[in-house]
Design an enzyme around this catalytic site. Structure first.
Site, short mmCIF file in Angstrom:
data_model
loop_
_atom_site.label_atom_id
_atom_site.label_comp_id
_atom_site.label_asym_id
_atom_site.label_seq_id
_atom_site.Cartn_x
_atom_site.Cartn_y
_atom_site.Cartn_z
N TRP A 88 0.82 -1.21 0.00
CA TRP A 88 0.00 0.00 0.00
C TRP A 88 0.86 1.26 0.00
O TRP A 88 0.53 2.26 -0.64
CB TRP A 88 -0.93 0.00 1.22
CG TRP A 88 -1.75 1.24 1.31
CD1 TRP A 88 -2.80 1.59 0.50
CD2 TRP A 88 -1.59 2.33 2.24
NE1 TRP A 88 -3.30 2.82 0.86
CE2 TRP A 88 -2.58 3.29 1.93
CE3 TRP A 88 -0.72 2.56 3.30
CZ2 TRP A 88 -2.71 4.48 2.65
CZ3 TRP A 88 -0.85 3.74 4.00
CH2 TRP A 88 -1.83 4.69 3.67
N HIS A 89 2.00 1.23 0.70
CA HIS A 89 2.88 2.40 0.74
C HIS A 89 3.61 2.64 -0.58
O HIS A 89 4.25 3.69 -0.74
CB HIS A 89 3.92 2.23 1.86
CG HIS A 89 3.42 2.71 3.19
ND1 HIS A 89 2.76 1.89 4.06
CD2 HIS A 89 3.47 3.93 3.80
CE1 HIS A 89 2.43 2.57 5.15
NE2 HIS A 89 2.84 3.81 5.01
N GLY A 90 3.54 1.71 -1.50
CA GLY A 90 4.18 1.93 -2.81
C GLY A 90 4.78 0.69 -3.43
O GLY A 90 4.94 0.61 -4.65
#
Length: 364
Positions: free
Chosen positions: A327-329
């Site tokens: 989700w963070h990348g």
């Protein structure tokens, strides 16, 4: 003294805050207080319309359409009431943010990179909100569907104080608190607002002092001073880095948390001071409380959590950290970060289990 410009997140949100977001939050506060005073029953819909208008204003018609499309697709898939299908839909929608052709198309909608990044950050946070609503829809029977209509989903997804950067609030908590009608007390609300603004201003001043005096991020961006530093100096720099991160999120989460209070909602607790933390487990539980609740409710517990076997617990924890990293990348350094955090939590829990054995306790 000149400002250290190397912390992108702080510079980015402060710039957007000064130019647009703080003014839109002030508008939300005005709409919220007037609706609580005059039309309490219709407050969720007043705030929904305001949030949609603010989204349109900042992200344009195309950005607004993307978020509305994500919400519509998530709601449509949730009608099947299959948890696995809902998760698959959420991950596919999240993955569209990383398709190069889609990224390029979205960049062309805006004049600057900062505008594109605002859309990117907003959509990634909205993905979590859509996932929360869809899973709650899957888990509750037909009798409760009226409180989980598409209109309620839009009220949740377009709620403006948490719109761009969080904090995260699960749909179940949001809907229960938003539907609860309380007596409106203007004097109490004004006192809460004044005290909240003073606290946030103090935190902001402290963060600005750190940015102008300490140059932590500038030091980290250059290898030579780090190589020349002693281990004690490196330890001090690491502590300074996480302390600034803590103060930064007191501001970034403190502003929306204050508005949540003004709306009659109970916001997730603000981050605990990192100097008081000595374990990975406590860090994850008490730094970003909203994200922790999301991960526990929708990933860790459904996958078995601590109630399953040792292998089941390891798998549940690994899956939770894998989602956080993605989700963070999903960049390689984020997978390393997630893996090290997972390892830290596992080691801590393993040591706790060993120390709980009566023989070991007797030896101690």
């Amino acid at each position: 003294l000149p400002q250290d410009p190397m912390d992108f997140e702080w510079s980015y949100w402060i710039e957007w805050g000064r130019e647009h977001i703080l003014w839109l939050l002030a508008g939300h506060l005005m709409v919220s207080q007037v609706s609580r005073l005059l039309v309490e029953k219709y407050k969720p819909w007043c705030l929904m319309v305001y949030g949609m208008a603010a989204c349109w204003l900042l992200l344009g018609i195309k950005g607004f359409a993307v978020i509305l499309l994500h919400a519509t697709i998530s709601f449509a898939v949730a009608q099947f009431q299959l948890t696995l299908l809902t998760w698959l839909c959420s991950l596919i929608l999240l993955s569209t943010l990383r398709i190069p052709a889609v990224e390029e198309a979205k960049r062309k909608w805006y004049d600057t990179e900062n505008e594109y990044y605002l859309l990117l950050f907003t959509v990634s946070v909205r993905c979590l909100f859509c996932t929360s609503f869809s899973l709650e829809y899957c888990w509750h029977g037909p009798a409760q569907k009226s409180s989980r209509s598409f209109l309620w989903m839009l009220a949740y997804v377009f709620y403006y104080p948490t719109f761009h950067n969080g904090p995260l609030m699960n749909f179940d908590e949001f809907s229960k608190q938003m539907r609860r009608q309380e007596a409106f007390n203007l004097k109490t609300n004004v006192c809460i607002l004044i005290v909240g603004i003073i606290r946030i201003f103090f935190w902001w001043c402290l963060a600005e002092l750190m940015i102008h005096l300490m140059y932590i991020h500038a030091l980290y961006s250059n290898a030579s001073p780090l190589e020349a530093a002693s281990y004690w100096a490196l330890g001090g720099l690491a502590l300074a880095q996480v302390l600034f991160f803590y103060v930064k999120y007191l501001v970034l989460y403190g502003v929306p948390a204050l508005l949540l209070q003004m709306d009659g909602l109970k916001p997730p607790a603000l981050p605990c001071c990192v100097s008081l933390m000595y374990s990975f487990t406590k860090m994850w539980r008490s730094f970003d409380v909203g994200l922790h609740r999301f991960l526990v409710r929708y990933i860790y517990v459904p996958m078995g959590g601590s109630q399953s076997s040792l292998l089941g617990t390891l798998f549940s924890t690994a899956l939770t950290f894998a989602f956080v990293s993605y989700w963070h990348g999903g960049q390689s350094y984020l997978w390393y970060w997630g893996a090290l955090n997972w390892l830290g939590v596992i080691v801590e829990n393993g040591v706790k289990r060993i120390l709980s054995i009566s023989l070991i306790q007797d030896l101690i």
